[in-house]
Design an enzyme around this catalytic site. Structure first.
Site, PDB file in Angstrom:
ATOM      1  N   LYS A 197       1.479 -21.057  -9.818  1.00 14.29           N
ATOM      2  CA  LYS A 197       2.766 -20.373 -10.007  1.00 14.29           C
ATOM      3  C   LYS A 197       2.811 -19.795 -11.406  1.00 14.29           C
ATOM      4  O   LYS A 197       2.402 -20.450 -12.371  1.00 14.29           O
ATOM      5  CB  LYS A 197       3.907 -21.403  -9.850  1.00 14.29           C
ATOM      6  N   LYS A 203       4.195 -26.795 -17.399  1.00 15.22           N
ATOM      7  CA  LYS A 203       5.621 -26.536 -17.161  1.00 15.22           C
ATOM      8  C   LYS A 203       6.053 -27.045 -15.787  1.00 15.22           C
ATOM      9  O   LYS A 203       7.065 -27.737 -15.655  1.00 15.22           O
ATOM     10  CB  LYS A 203       5.869 -25.017 -17.261  1.00 15.22           C
ATOM     11  N   LYS A 210      -0.999 -17.223 -14.346  1.00 16.66           N
ATOM     12  CA  LYS A 210      -0.297 -16.126 -15.018  1.00 16.66           C
ATOM     13  C   LYS A 210      -1.067 -14.839 -14.763  1.00 16.66           C
ATOM     14  O   LYS A 210      -2.276 -14.874 -14.548  1.00 16.66           O
ATOM     15  CB  LYS A 210      -0.247 -16.376 -16.534  1.00 16.66           C
ATOM     16  N   THR A 264      16.373 -19.066 -16.698  1.00 15.25           N
ATOM     17  CA  THR A 264      15.600 -19.503 -17.869  1.00 15.25           C
ATOM     18  C   THR A 264      16.531 -19.731 -19.059  1.00 15.25           C
ATOM     19  O   THR A 264      16.457 -20.766 -19.729  1.00 15.25           O
ATOM     20  CB  THR A 264      14.491 -18.488 -18.214  1.00 15.25           C
ATOM     21  N   ASN A 319      15.557 -11.028 -21.098  1.00 16.63           N
ATOM     22  CA  ASN A 319      16.247 -11.847 -20.100  1.00 16.63           C
ATOM     23  C   ASN A 319      16.551 -13.265 -20.590  1.00 16.63           C
ATOM     24  O   ASN A 319      17.671 -13.762 -20.447  1.00 16.63           O
ATOM     25  CB  ASN A 319      15.404 -11.871 -18.817  1.00 16.63           C
ATOM     26  N   SER A 357      12.600 -20.332  -9.441  1.00 20.97           N
ATOM     27  CA  SER A 357      11.574 -19.660  -8.627  1.00 20.97           C
ATOM     28  C   SER A 357      11.137 -20.576  -7.486  1.00 20.97           C
ATOM     29  O   SER A 357      10.945 -20.143  -6.355  1.00 20.97           O
ATOM     30  CB  SER A 357      10.346 -19.330  -9.483  1.00 20.97           C
TER      31      SER A 357
HETATM   32  N1  GLU Z   1       7.486 -16.168 -16.250  1.00 17.14           N
HETATM   33  C1  GLU Z   1       8.322 -17.319 -16.232  1.00 17.14           C
HETATM   34  C2  GLU Z   1       7.712 -18.440 -17.053  1.00 17.14           C
HETATM   35  O1  GLU Z   1       6.970 -18.229 -17.978  1.00 17.14           O
HETATM   36  C3  GLU Z   1       8.666 -17.730 -14.817  1.00 17.14           C
HETATM   37  C4  GLU Z   1       7.495 -18.073 -13.957  1.00 17.14           C
HETATM   38  C5  GLU Z   1       7.862 -18.212 -12.503  1.00 17.14           C
HETATM   39  O2  GLU Z   1       9.016 -18.120 -12.161  1.00 17.14           O
HETATM   40  O3  GLU Z   1       6.923 -18.412 -11.733  1.00 17.14           O
HETATM   41  O4  GLU Z   1       8.033 -19.575 -16.858  1.00 17.14           O
END
Ligand code: GLU
Length: 428
Positions: free
Chosen positions: A70, A94, A106, A190, A221, A362
């Site tokens: 993810k 995370k 990522k 977030t 955001n 998410s």
């Molecule tokens: N890009 C966000 C992060 O760094 C969200 C990642 C997601 O929702 O998968 O956590």
């Protein structure tokens, strides 16, 4: 100075430090220091003037022991594979710290999205999906937005994947627009997650949030909703935000002594995070150099822009008054700066705990897509609050119990959970 500025080296250094403390087996360390899989590709895009342009793209899958990978996709002009590797690694930690059944990944494209027309952006998003679709999916790897990407872009990517796969597959990507398979509350998740973390930290530190001030770096955001939440949920005062002006390619701080009105500022900010300076000035805001957010006499600093902003040099500018650094961004503090914060007794809410709200919602979005049943905003935010409160508690207790810095505690919680899943699956 040999400061660690390469984000991936930084991620490895942080991991190595805790792996040592945990006396992690050398083979397990080697496993977790590197991504499992990476994809590097070039995306041809037909531009509106008829020419063809090539863009470089990446998708890095760090670890999927706890569930499908993810993590977001960034569109950034100075994207590198090492930044994507670092961010993928942080996603593994995370998701583990938030205790959601997902791994880490990522993606990135080297591009400044502000230079593209809407139609070109759409073709780039579809082109990205054409390159990665066989390697991702709701049970493999689920992308999302990040710096430079938007819900609309997620919508196009979901559509492209669904066409290629031959069936409607909303769960392939999250952060989609509401009404197009997205979840209520994802946009503010977030930033609100940062605020829930702050509330928990202030409770432990016996600080009254309504008497606290904050300075925020960034106005994308995460920063926007951290600013709104800090005022609305905690009743605190945000004295400034900063932003990158895409027209004069300079960063600025926008401040007001009696506190900024983030909802007003949002109304004069474009989709790339550039605030209309003239309108801000007309409304009584002061415009200063982009670096001064860090020097403000505030209780809380919220770096919510990009990596490496609090480093060996800038950390020395932080006021003695600052008690908490809440990392809305991924990787905003270098290991060298961490040492200084530690010595000065600053309470750090580490990035992959502090900004876990986004990926948590998410995850909720994926669950709703699977059920084809959607929750209300209130339900989403309540569940988010529960998850973040629980995640904060487990890290704080680890930090108190082991007498370690909050970042190390977060790593300990996350590594233990990932290693446990690897063991249960018979990988190690
Ligand atoms: N890009 C966000 C992060 O760094 C969200 C990642 C997601 O929702 O998968 O956590």
């Amino acid at each position: 100075m040999n400061e660690t500025t390469n984000a991936f080296k930084m991620a490895q250094q942080q991991f190595d430090h805790v792996a040592e403390q945990l006396r992690l087996d050398p083979q397990v360390r080697e496993f977790l220091r590197w991504p499992m899989r990476e994809f590097h590709f070039r995306i041809p895009v037909r531009m509106d003037d008829g020419s063809m342009k090539m863009f470089e793209g990446f998708r890095v899958q760090h670890n999927d022991a706890r569930g499908p990978c993810k993590g977001g996709i960034r569109f950034h002009p100075s994207e590198t594979v090492d930044t994507v590797r670092a961010l993928a690694t942080w996603m593994t930690w995370k998701c583990a710290v938030a205790d959601i059944p997902l791994g880490g990944a990522k993606g990135g494209v080297i591009v400044d999205p502000a230079t593209l027309k809407l139609s070109e952006k759409e073709r780039l998003c579809r082109g990205y999906m054409q390159k990665v679709w066989r390697s991702i999916g709701p049970r493999r790897d689920v992308p999302a937005p990040d710096v430079g990407t938007t819900p609309q872009m997620m919508g196009w990517m979901m559509d492209e994947y669904s066409k290629l796969a031959g069936e409607y597959t909303p769960g392939v990507i999250t952060g989609k627009p509401v009404g197009g398979g997205g979840s209520q509350g994802r946009t503010e998740a977030t930033g609100y997650g940062v605020v829930y973390n702050l509330r928990e930290a202030m409770l432990r530190l016996k600080m009254d949030p309504s008497k606290c001030t904050a300075a925020i770096q960034g106005f994308g955001n995460v920063a926007q909703y951290a600013a709104i939440g800090f005022k609305e949920l905690l009743k605190g005062k945000v004295v400034c935000v900063s932003y990158w002006d895409r027209f004069d390619r300079t960063s600025y701080v926008v401040s007001k002594d009696d506190g900024v009105d983030a909802i007003f500022l949002q109304s004069i900010t474009d989709q790339y995070g550039t605030i209309d300076k003239e309108k801000a000035k007309a409304a009584g805001y002061k415009i200063e150099d982009g670096s001064v957010w860090l020097q403000k006499d505030v209780d809380v600093l919220i770096p919510a822009a990009i990596e490496g902003q609090i480093n060996a040099e800038t950390v020395l500018q932080i006021s003695d008054k600052v008690r908490i650094v809440a990392e809305g961004a991924n990787g905003p503090t270098t290991p060298e700066a961490d040492e200084v914060l530690k010595n000065n007794n600053v309470f750090v809410i580490p990035d992959f705990l502090c900004n876990a709200g986004g990926v948590t919602v998410s995850y909720f979005e994926g669950v709703q897509n699977d059920m084809n049943f959607y929750w209300t905003r209130r339900e989403v935010l309540e569940r988010l609050d529960d998850k973040i409160t629980e995640a904060f508690k487990s890290v704080y207790e680890m930090s108190e119990g082991e007498k370690v810095f909050m970042r190390d505690a977060a790593y300990m919680v996350a590594i233990n959970r990932v290693v446990n899943a690897m063991q249960l699956r018979g990988w190690i």
